[in-house]
Write a protein that holds these residues in place. Structure first.
Motif, mmCIF file in Angstrom:
data_model
loop_
_atom_site.group_PDB
_atom_site.id
_atom_site.type_symbol
_atom_site.label_atom_id
_atom_site.label_comp_id
_atom_site.label_asym_id
_atom_site.label_seq_id
_atom_site.Cartn_x
_atom_site.Cartn_y
_atom_site.Cartn_z
ATOM 1 N N UNK A 33 43.937 52.558 -33.711
ATOM 2 C CA UNK A 33 44.058 53.746 -32.859
ATOM 3 C C UNK A 33 44.691 53.007 -31.530
ATOM 4 N N UNK A 34 45.586 53.976 -30.838
ATOM 5 C CA UNK A 34 46.268 53.784 -29.799
ATOM 6 C C UNK A 34 45.584 54.330 -28.603
ATOM 7 N N UNK A 35 45.952 53.353 -27.446
ATOM 8 C CA UNK A 35 45.561 53.825 -25.761
ATOM 9 C C UNK A 35 46.117 55.126 -25.740
ATOM 10 N N UNK A 36 45.229 56.106 -25.280
ATOM 11 C CA UNK A 36 46.075 57.558 -24.814
ATOM 12 C C UNK A 36 46.496 57.268 -23.594
ATOM 13 N N UNK A 37 45.802 56.637 -22.598
ATOM 14 C CA UNK A 37 46.517 56.442 -21.146
ATOM 15 C C UNK A 37 45.760 55.274 -20.426
ATOM 16 N N UNK A 38 46.282 54.541 -19.772
ATOM 17 C CA UNK A 38 45.787 53.281 -18.963
ATOM 18 C C UNK A 38 44.912 54.028 -17.926
ATOM 19 N N UNK A 39 43.802 53.376 -17.376
ATOM 20 C CA UNK A 39 43.130 53.626 -16.434
ATOM 21 C C UNK A 39 43.850 53.314 -14.959
ATOM 22 N N UNK A 40 43.232 53.603 -13.751
ATOM 23 C CA UNK A 40 43.950 53.524 -12.540
ATOM 24 C C UNK A 40 43.753 52.089 -12.219
ATOM 25 N N UNK A 41 44.996 51.406 -11.595
ATOM 26 C CA UNK A 41 45.098 50.277 -10.930
ATOM 27 C C UNK A 41 44.006 49.928 -9.855
ATOM 28 N N UNK A 42 43.183 49.261 -10.273
ATOM 29 C CA UNK A 42 42.013 49.311 -9.125
ATOM 30 C C UNK A 42 41.460 47.711 -9.072
ATOM 31 N N UNK A 43 41.026 47.170 -8.045
ATOM 32 C CA UNK A 43 40.731 45.862 -8.170
ATOM 33 C C UNK A 43 39.231 45.717 -8.370
ATOM 34 N N UNK A 44 38.488 46.729 -8.848
ATOM 35 C CA UNK A 44 36.915 46.581 -9.032
ATOM 36 C C UNK A 44 36.548 47.049 -10.505
ATOM 37 N N UNK A 45 37.686 47.474 -11.254
ATOM 38 C CA UNK A 45 37.310 47.798 -12.364
ATOM 39 C C UNK A 45 38.718 47.960 -13.305
ATOM 40 N N UNK A 46 38.530 47.758 -14.674
ATOM 41 C CA UNK A 46 39.568 48.035 -15.607
ATOM 42 C C UNK A 46 39.246 49.018 -16.434
ATOM 43 N N UNK A 47 40.246 50.050 -16.721
ATOM 44 C CA UNK A 47 39.724 50.978 -17.803
ATOM 45 C C UNK A 47 40.624 51.676 -18.498
ATOM 46 N N UNK A 48 40.441 52.052 -19.764
ATOM 47 C CA UNK A 48 41.763 52.764 -20.650
ATOM 48 C C UNK A 48 40.824 53.923 -21.268
ATOM 49 N N UNK A 49 41.647 54.914 -21.836
ATOM 50 C CA UNK A 49 41.363 55.933 -22.484
ATOM 51 C C UNK A 49 41.611 55.915 -23.877
ATOM 52 N N UNK A 50 40.932 56.525 -24.693
ATOM 53 C CA UNK A 50 41.279 56.343 -26.177
ATOM 54 C C UNK A 50 40.856 57.965 -26.353
ATOM 55 N N UNK A 51 41.813 58.588 -27.563
ATOM 56 C CA UNK A 51 41.330 59.723 -28.142
ATOM 57 C C UNK A 51 40.468 59.699 -29.665
ATOM 58 N N UNK A 52 39.220 60.114 -29.800
ATOM 59 C CA UNK A 52 38.868 59.691 -31.017
ATOM 60 C C UNK A 52 39.245 60.819 -32.167
ATOM 61 N N UNK A 53 38.607 60.618 -33.310
ATOM 62 C CA UNK A 53 39.340 61.570 -34.274
ATOM 63 C C UNK A 53 39.183 62.937 -34.176
ATOM 64 N N UNK A 54 38.067 63.195 -33.349
ATOM 65 C CA UNK A 54 37.710 64.596 -33.216
ATOM 66 C C UNK A 54 38.411 65.282 -32.066
ATOM 67 N N UNK A 55 38.987 64.542 -31.282
ATOM 68 C CA UNK A 55 39.694 64.913 -29.952
ATOM 69 C C UNK A 55 39.090 64.730 -28.650
ATOM 70 N N UNK A 56 38.097 63.965 -28.768
ATOM 71 C CA UNK A 56 37.459 63.630 -27.569
ATOM 72 C C UNK A 56 37.795 62.651 -26.777
ATOM 73 N N UNK A 57 38.118 62.723 -25.549
ATOM 74 C CA UNK A 57 38.595 61.415 -24.886
ATOM 75 C C UNK A 57 37.354 60.663 -24.323
ATOM 76 N N UNK A 58 37.638 59.201 -24.905
ATOM 77 C CA UNK A 58 36.729 58.348 -24.468
ATOM 78 C C UNK A 58 37.313 57.166 -23.597
#
Length: 138
Positions: free
Chosen positions: A96-121
């Motif tokens: 699985x590939x990262x669908x989009x990176x999260x925001x540049x934020x000093x208090x959190x790191x996050x990324x988004x993936x799309x699962x096989x059913x098309x839900x963004x997680x």
């Protein structure tokens, strides 16, 4: 009060299970079976731990909403992890590939993936225990 589970109707439970097993290697199938939902047979399972789980049913028809559009529906759901890098590595090793990176934020790191059913997680690692910092919009 807390959110115990989400229930996702999908067309391919094994594909979904593969994705979520990569994300949550410590989770397992809690229960599963076959039933009827409004006149249509379905296979379902609950994948999780003792406290939280994802319910999956295989009687979905059609495609999920267009995530780039403005249709009513689920935008995404998020899971907190203590090690975002390890979560990303497991998902990428499973194909699985990262669908989009999260925001540049000093208090959190996050990324988004799309699962096989098309839900963004979203997977998020908080770098602060202060709620106002965790939820800021820098």
């Amino acid at each position: 009060m807390y959110l115990e589970h989400i229930n996702l109707v999908v067309s391919d439970v094994p594909a979904m299970l593969n994705f979520y097993q990569a994300a949550f290697p410590h989770w397992s199938i809690r229960s599963e079976g076959d039933s009827d939902w409004n006149g249509k047979p379905r296979h379902w399972l609950h994948f999780g731990d003792d406290d939280y789980y994802i319910a999956l049913s295989d009687n979905g028809v059609g495609e999920n909403r267009d995530l780039s559009g403005h249709q009513t529906g689920l935008a995404h759901f998020a899971y907190v992890t203590n090690n975002l890098s390890a979560t990303i590595e497991r998902l990428q090793q499973a194909g699985y590939s990262i669908a989009k990176p999260g925001a540049d934020n000093p208090f959190r790191c996050n990324v988004y993936f799309i699962d096989p059913a098309g839900f963004e997680v979203e997977f998020v690692e908080y770098l602060s225990d202060i709620p106002s910092e965790r939820n800021n919009d820098l």
